[in-house]
Write a protein that holds these residues in place. Structure first.
Motif, PDB file in Angstrom:
ATOM      1  N   ASN A   1       0.819  -1.215   0.000  1.00  0.00           N
ATOM      2  CA  ASN A   1       0.000   0.000   0.000  1.00  0.00           C
ATOM      3  C   ASN A   1       0.852   1.263   0.000  1.00  0.00           C
ATOM      4  O   ASN A   1       0.454   2.282  -0.568  1.00  0.00           O
ATOM      5  N   GLU A   2       2.023   1.194   0.605  1.00  0.00           N
ATOM      6  CA  GLU A   2       2.941   2.341   0.577  1.00  0.00           C
ATOM      7  C   GLU A   2       3.440   2.609  -0.849  1.00  0.00           C
ATOM      8  O   GLU A   2       3.683   3.751  -1.216  1.00  0.00           O
ATOM      9  N   ILE A   3       3.577   1.560  -1.638  1.00  0.00           N
ATOM     10  CA  ILE A   3       4.033   1.706  -3.029  1.00  0.00           C
ATOM     11  C   ILE A   3       2.963   2.384  -3.876  1.00  0.00           C
ATOM     12  O   ILE A   3       3.254   3.275  -4.668  1.00  0.00           O
ATOM     13  N   ILE A   4       1.716   1.940  -3.721  1.00  0.00           N
ATOM     14  CA  ILE A   4       0.649   2.457  -4.601  1.00  0.00           C
ATOM     15  C   ILE A   4      -0.014   3.730  -4.085  1.00  0.00           C
ATOM     16  O   ILE A   4      -0.712   4.403  -4.837  1.00  0.00           O
ATOM     17  N   LYS A   5       0.239   4.077  -2.837  1.00  0.00           N
ATOM     18  CA  LYS A   5      -0.377   5.262  -2.236  1.00  0.00           C
ATOM     19  C   LYS A   5      -0.180   6.540  -3.072  1.00  0.00           C
ATOM     20  O   LYS A   5      -1.143   7.269  -3.313  1.00  0.00           O
ATOM     21  N   PRO A   6       1.025   6.833  -3.554  1.00  0.00           N
ATOM     22  CA  PRO A   6       1.210   8.061  -4.341  1.00  0.00           C
ATOM     23  C   PRO A   6       0.422   8.075  -5.659  1.00  0.00           C
ATOM     24  O   PRO A   6       0.243   9.131  -6.262  1.00  0.00           O
ATOM     25  N   TYR A   7      -0.053   6.926  -6.099  1.00  0.00           N
ATOM     26  CA  TYR A   7      -0.767   6.824  -7.370  1.00  0.00           C
ATOM     27  C   TYR A   7      -2.284   6.891  -7.188  1.00  0.00           C
ATOM     28  O   TYR A   7      -3.039   6.780  -8.148  1.00  0.00           O
ATOM     29  N   ASP A   8      -2.713   7.071  -5.948  1.00  0.00           N
ATOM     30  CA  ASP A   8      -4.130   7.230  -5.615  1.00  0.00           C
ATOM     31  C   ASP A   8      -4.997   6.065  -6.107  1.00  0.00           C
ATOM     32  O   ASP A   8      -6.073   6.264  -6.658  1.00  0.00           O
ATOM     33  N   ILE A   9      -4.474   4.844  -5.944  1.00  0.00           N
ATOM     34  CA  ILE A   9      -5.280   3.659  -6.227  1.00  0.00           C
ATOM     35  C   ILE A   9      -5.163   2.696  -5.043  1.00  0.00           C
ATOM     36  O   ILE A   9      -4.180   2.735  -4.307  1.00  0.00           O
ATOM     37  N   SER A  10      -6.165   1.866  -4.905  1.00  0.00           N
ATOM     38  CA  SER A  10      -6.151   0.856  -3.844  1.00  0.00           C
ATOM     39  C   SER A  10      -5.563  -0.443  -4.382  1.00  0.00           C
ATOM     40  O   SER A  10      -5.394  -0.614  -5.600  1.00  0.00           O
ATOM     41  N   GLY A  11      -5.278  -1.361  -3.483  1.00  0.00           N
ATOM     42  CA  GLY A  11      -4.785  -2.673  -3.889  1.00  0.00           C
ATOM     43  C   GLY A  11      -5.786  -3.401  -4.775  1.00  0.00           C
ATOM     44  O   GLY A  11      -5.412  -4.059  -5.745  1.00  0.00           O
ATOM     45  N   GLU A  12      -7.080  -3.252  -4.459  1.00  0.00           N
ATOM     46  CA  GLU A  12      -8.122  -3.892  -5.262  1.00  0.00           C
ATOM     47  C   GLU A  12      -8.197  -3.282  -6.661  1.00  0.00           C
ATOM     48  O   GLU A  12      -8.375  -3.987  -7.655  1.00  0.00           O
ATOM     49  N   GLN A  13      -8.054  -1.959  -6.740  1.00  0.00           N
ATOM     50  CA  GLN A  13      -8.058  -1.293  -8.053  1.00  0.00           C
ATOM     51  C   GLN A  13      -6.849  -1.729  -8.866  1.00  0.00           C
ATOM     52  O   GLN A  13      -6.959  -1.973 -10.080  1.00  0.00           O
ATOM     53  N   TYR A  14      -5.704  -1.850  -8.210  1.00  0.00           N
ATOM     54  CA  TYR A  14      -4.502  -2.338  -8.884  1.00  0.00           C
ATOM     55  C   TYR A  14      -4.754  -3.746  -9.426  1.00  0.00           C
ATOM     56  O   TYR A  14      -4.389  -4.059 -10.557  1.00  0.00           O
ATOM     57  N   ASN A  15      -5.402  -4.581  -8.644  1.00  0.00           N
ATOM     58  CA  ASN A  15      -5.715  -5.947  -9.058  1.00  0.00           C
ATOM     59  C   ASN A  15      -6.604  -5.945 -10.305  1.00  0.00           C
ATOM     60  O   ASN A  15      -6.367  -6.704 -11.256  1.00  0.00           O
ATOM     61  N   VAL A  16      -7.601  -5.076 -10.338  1.00  0.00           N
ATOM     62  CA  VAL A  16      -8.482  -4.971 -11.510  1.00  0.00           C
ATOM     63  C   VAL A  16      -7.672  -4.551 -12.739  1.00  0.00           C
ATOM     64  O   VAL A  16      -7.824  -5.132 -13.822  1.00  0.00           O
ATOM     65  N   LEU A  17      -6.790  -3.578 -12.577  1.00  0.00           N
ATOM     66  CA  LEU A  17      -5.965  -3.128 -13.705  1.00  0.00           C
ATOM     67  C   LEU A  17      -5.088  -4.258 -14.232  1.00  0.00           C
ATOM     68  O   LEU A  17      -4.957  -4.435 -15.451  1.00  0.00           O
ATOM     69  N   ARG A  18      -4.510  -5.046 -13.342  1.00  0.00           N
ATOM     70  CA  ARG A  18      -3.674  -6.172 -13.784  1.00  0.00           C
ATOM     71  C   ARG A  18      -4.505  -7.230 -14.510  1.00  0.00           C
ATOM     72  O   ARG A  18      -4.050  -7.808 -15.489  1.00  0.00           O
ATOM     73  N   ILE A  19      -5.703  -7.471 -14.026  1.00  0.00           N
ATOM     74  CA  ILE A  19      -6.597  -8.424 -14.695  1.00  0.00           C
ATOM     75  C   ILE A  19      -6.903  -7.930 -16.105  1.00  0.00           C
ATOM     76  O   ILE A  19      -6.833  -8.696 -17.078  1.00  0.00           O
ATOM     77  N   LEU A  20      -7.206  -6.648 -16.223  1.00  0.00           N
ATOM     78  CA  LEU A  20      -7.550  -6.086 -17.536  1.00  0.00           C
ATOM     79  C   LEU A  20      -6.339  -6.071 -18.467  1.00  0.00           C
ATOM     80  O   LEU A  20      -6.475  -6.318 -19.668  1.00  0.00           O
ATOM     81  N   ARG A  21      -5.159  -5.791 -17.941  1.00  0.00           N
ATOM     82  CA  ARG A  21      -3.951  -5.849 -18.779  1.00  0.00           C
ATOM     83  C   ARG A  21      -3.749  -7.273 -19.297  1.00  0.00           C
ATOM     84  O   ARG A  21      -3.350  -7.470 -20.440  1.00  0.00           O
ATOM     85  N   GLY A  22      -4.037  -8.254 -18.465  1.00  0.00           N
ATOM     86  CA  GLY A  22      -3.904  -9.656 -18.860  1.00  0.00           C
ATOM     87  C   GLY A  22      -4.870 -10.068 -19.968  1.00  0.00           C
ATOM     88  O   GLY A  22      -4.669 -11.105 -20.604  1.00  0.00           O
ATOM     89  N   GLN A  23      -5.874  -9.269 -20.209  1.00  0.00           N
ATOM     90  CA  GLN A  23      -6.833  -9.536 -21.289  1.00  0.00           C
ATOM     91  C   GLN A  23      -6.244  -9.201 -22.667  1.00  0.00           C
ATOM     92  O   GLN A  23      -6.841  -9.507 -23.692  1.00  0.00           O
ATOM     93  N   LYS A  24      -5.096  -8.540 -22.675  1.00  0.00           N
ATOM     94  CA  LYS A  24      -4.354  -8.207 -23.902  1.00  0.00           C
ATOM     95  C   LYS A  24      -5.228  -7.537 -24.970  1.00  0.00           C
ATOM     96  O   LYS A  24      -5.282  -7.952 -26.121  1.00  0.00           O
ATOM     97  N   GLY A  25      -5.911  -6.477 -24.528  1.00  0.00           N
ATOM     98  CA  GLY A  25      -6.714  -5.693 -25.465  1.00  0.00           C
ATOM     99  C   GLY A  25      -8.140  -6.174 -25.641  1.00  0.00           C
ATOM    100  O   GLY A  25      -8.940  -5.505 -26.289  1.00  0.00           O
ATOM    101  N   HIS A  26      -8.477  -7.321 -25.084  1.00  0.00           N
ATOM    102  CA  HIS A  26      -9.846  -7.826 -25.155  1.00  0.00           C
ATOM    103  C   HIS A  26     -10.607  -7.354 -23.918  1.00  0.00           C
ATOM    104  O   HIS A  26     -10.066  -7.383 -22.812  1.00  0.00           O
TER     105      HIS A  26
END
Length: 151
Positions: free
Chosen positions: A35-60
């Motif tokens: 959380n200390e890493i992502i704090k400056p980016y104004d996202i939560s751990g859960e939001q980060y998880n969603v972004l990683r899931i969506l990146r894994g979709q490779k444009g789909h």
């Protein structure tokens, strides 16, 4: 350091209790550090998880069900998380042309750029916690954790 020392406890825990306490405490230590890493980016751990899931979709696009089933914390309110990412322009949300009841979510370039910036910091975070274990121990720990959570 033993979990009893960390918790400053004089209780004689069973082996099972010690494992659960160790897992819970370790998870909190890792989460707090992350959380200390992502704090400056104004996202939560859960939001980060969603972004990683969506990146894994490779444009789909991914629908809410796909995102929900891939979440680390399955109790997360996926719709709320996507809404917050939408407000930050990190994702887009559209109605599926084939099924108007289905919502499709895509990561934006801004979302991809954010993950690209976070990737080396997250990798370093992971390596900090695994530095005291050799390759064989890491494999063994993963095997044991997977075995432990199997009901």
């Amino acid at each position: 350091m033993k979990i009893e020392d960390v918790l400053k406890s004089k209780v004689d825990y069973t082996k099972s209790t010690r494992v659960v306490l160790n897992l819970m405490y370790t998870q909190n230590v890792i989460t707090d550090s992350f959380n200390e890493i992502i704090k400056p980016y104004d996202i939560s751990g859960e939001q980060y998880n969603v972004l990683r899931i969506l990146r894994g979709q490779k444009g789909h696009p991914a629908n809410m069900c796909i995102i929900q089933e891939r979440m680390l914390a399955r109790t997360s309110n996926t719709t709320r998380l996507v809404d917050k990412l939408l407000l930050k322009d990190l994702v887009t949300r559209n109605v599926c042309p084939e099924n108007r009841r289905k919502i499709e979510v895509l990561i934006t370039q801004k979302g991809l750029d954010l993950l690209t910036e976070l990737d080396p910091k997250v990798k370093e975070h992971e390596e900090i916690f695994s530095k005291n274990l050799n390759e064989e121990e890491l494999i063994q720990l993963n095997t044991l954790l997977e075995k432990y959570r199997t009901k």
